[in-house]
Scaffold this motif. Structure first.
Motif, mmCIF file in Angstrom:
data_model
loop_
_atom_site.group_PDB
_atom_site.id
_atom_site.type_symbol
_atom_site.label_atom_id
_atom_site.label_comp_id
_atom_site.label_asym_id
_atom_site.label_seq_id
_atom_site.Cartn_x
_atom_site.Cartn_y
_atom_site.Cartn_z
ATOM 1 N N ASP A 92 -5.040 -1.236 2.415
ATOM 2 C CA ASP A 92 -4.418 -0.415 3.460
ATOM 3 C C ASP A 92 -3.139 0.242 2.944
ATOM 4 O O ASP A 92 -2.833 1.387 3.287
ATOM 5 N N GLU A 93 -2.401 -0.498 2.133
ATOM 6 C CA GLU A 93 -1.144 0.034 1.582
ATOM 7 C C GLU A 93 -1.407 1.188 0.607
ATOM 8 O O GLU A 93 -0.721 2.213 0.642
ATOM 9 N N LEU A 124 -7.268 -6.874 1.503
ATOM 10 C CA LEU A 124 -7.402 -5.880 2.570
ATOM 11 C C LEU A 124 -6.047 -5.267 2.917
ATOM 12 O O LEU A 124 -5.944 -4.053 3.174
ATOM 13 N N GLU A 125 -5.014 -6.081 2.892
ATOM 14 C CA GLU A 125 -3.646 -5.597 3.142
ATOM 15 C C GLU A 125 -3.227 -4.601 2.057
ATOM 16 O O GLU A 125 -2.650 -3.544 2.347
ATOM 17 N N ILE A 126 -3.533 -4.927 0.799
ATOM 18 C CA ILE A 126 -3.189 -4.042 -0.325
ATOM 19 C C ILE A 126 -3.979 -2.734 -0.237
ATOM 20 O O ILE A 126 -3.438 -1.648 -0.484
ATOM 21 N N LEU A 176 -7.871 -11.478 2.623
ATOM 22 C CA LEU A 176 -6.931 -10.889 3.584
ATOM 23 C C LEU A 176 -5.792 -10.161 2.862
ATOM 24 O O LEU A 176 -5.351 -9.089 3.301
ATOM 25 N N LYS A 177 -5.350 -10.720 1.744
ATOM 26 C CA LYS A 177 -4.303 -10.054 0.956
ATOM 27 C C LYS A 177 -4.848 -8.772 0.332
ATOM 28 O O LYS A 177 -4.158 -7.741 0.300
ATOM 29 N N LYS A 191 -2.716 -3.544 -7.649
ATOM 30 C CA LYS A 191 -2.201 -2.294 -7.069
ATOM 31 C C LYS A 191 -2.237 -1.159 -8.083
ATOM 32 O O LYS A 191 -2.660 -0.034 -7.766
#
Length: 249
Positions: free
Chosen positions: A150-151, A146-148, A143-144, A116
């Motif tokens: 987006d965040e 891609l989630e990060i 998948l994690k 991050k």
């Protein structure tokens, strides 16, 4: 051709020469974990070597070498926060073209925070970033990631998610997709089939390192693409134009 992801500091000068002979015009050498990265100074010395010595070795071998500065998820010091403060100091260097290699490997909380922080730097400085995915638990890690992404809300054209394969390429729509042509990851034949089947922003690389890898990975994949009758423009994008666009070369 552009080899978009290597670790030249563990390769011989002869490898660079032979890559130039094989038609590789530019090489991107990224940060990794060649030693026990126990303290931040080890990374700082590595970054200095990449920017100064590896670029110089490339000039002697008649191939242009550019550099990625980052902290790898497979090896980072406990006080990695210091490195986050140091990264921006390197980004104005004319030979630094991206942040990386970063990403997730074991999916530990520290890795997630480390990724991050490097993404926020990439976003703030509008710098391309290369994100590693592991061999094991690749889908879970992706998948994690891609989630990060987006965040953090980083621009999609600043991100390459690397080391993807047949099982994960479908999951990535917006970002550049790195295909690593290496016996432990993807053969030239498999990489060529993926490129033929999908219309995505592929970037090919050899990921040369200290383990088994092939300095001729890209020329071999080019031959396989031609055997499959892949459109010349698609071949050129995967082997050259997409990397040139992503790294702003």
């Amino acid at each position: 051709m552009i080899d978009a992801h290597t670790h030249l500091d563990v390769r011989s000068f002869e490898d660079l020469e032979n890559m130039a002979i094989a038609g590789i015009e530019k090489i991107i050498t990224l940060s990794h974990d060649p030693y026990k990265m126990s303290v931040p100074e080890v990374y700082l010395d590595l970054w200095d070597r990449l920017i100064n010595l590896e670029v110089k070795r490339g000039k002697i071998a008649n191939v242009e070498v550019k550099v990625g500065i980052g902290v790898h998820p497979m090896g980072y010091p406990k006080n990695w926060e210091r490195l986050i403060k140091e990264i921006p100091k390197f980004l104005d260097n004319e030979n630094v073209v991206c942040i990386g290699e970063t990403g997730l490997h074991y999916l530990k909380e520290d890795e997630i925070n480390l990724l991050k922080e490097q993404l926020y730097i990439a976003k703030d400085y509008k710098m391309p970033i290369v994100i590693h995915t592991p061999e094991k638990n690749k889908k879970e890690a992706l998948l994690k990631i891609l989630e990060i992404l987006d965040e953090v809300k980083i621009k999609e054209d600043l991100v390459m998610i690397d080391h993807l394969n047949e099982e994960t390429v479908d999951l990535v729509e917006k970002y550049y997709i790195g295909l690593t042509v290496q016996s432990l990851k993807l053969t030239p034949e498999r990489a060529a089939k993926i490129i033929k089947e999908y219309n995505k922003k592929f970037i090919l690389s050899s990921d040369l390192g200290s383990l088994k890898s092939d300095i001729y990975a890209l020329p071999k994949t080019k031959l396989e693409l031609k055997k499959l009758g892949v459109d010349e423009n698609k071949i050129n994008k995967s082997l050259y134009l997409n990397a040139k666009e992503f790294y702003r070369l």
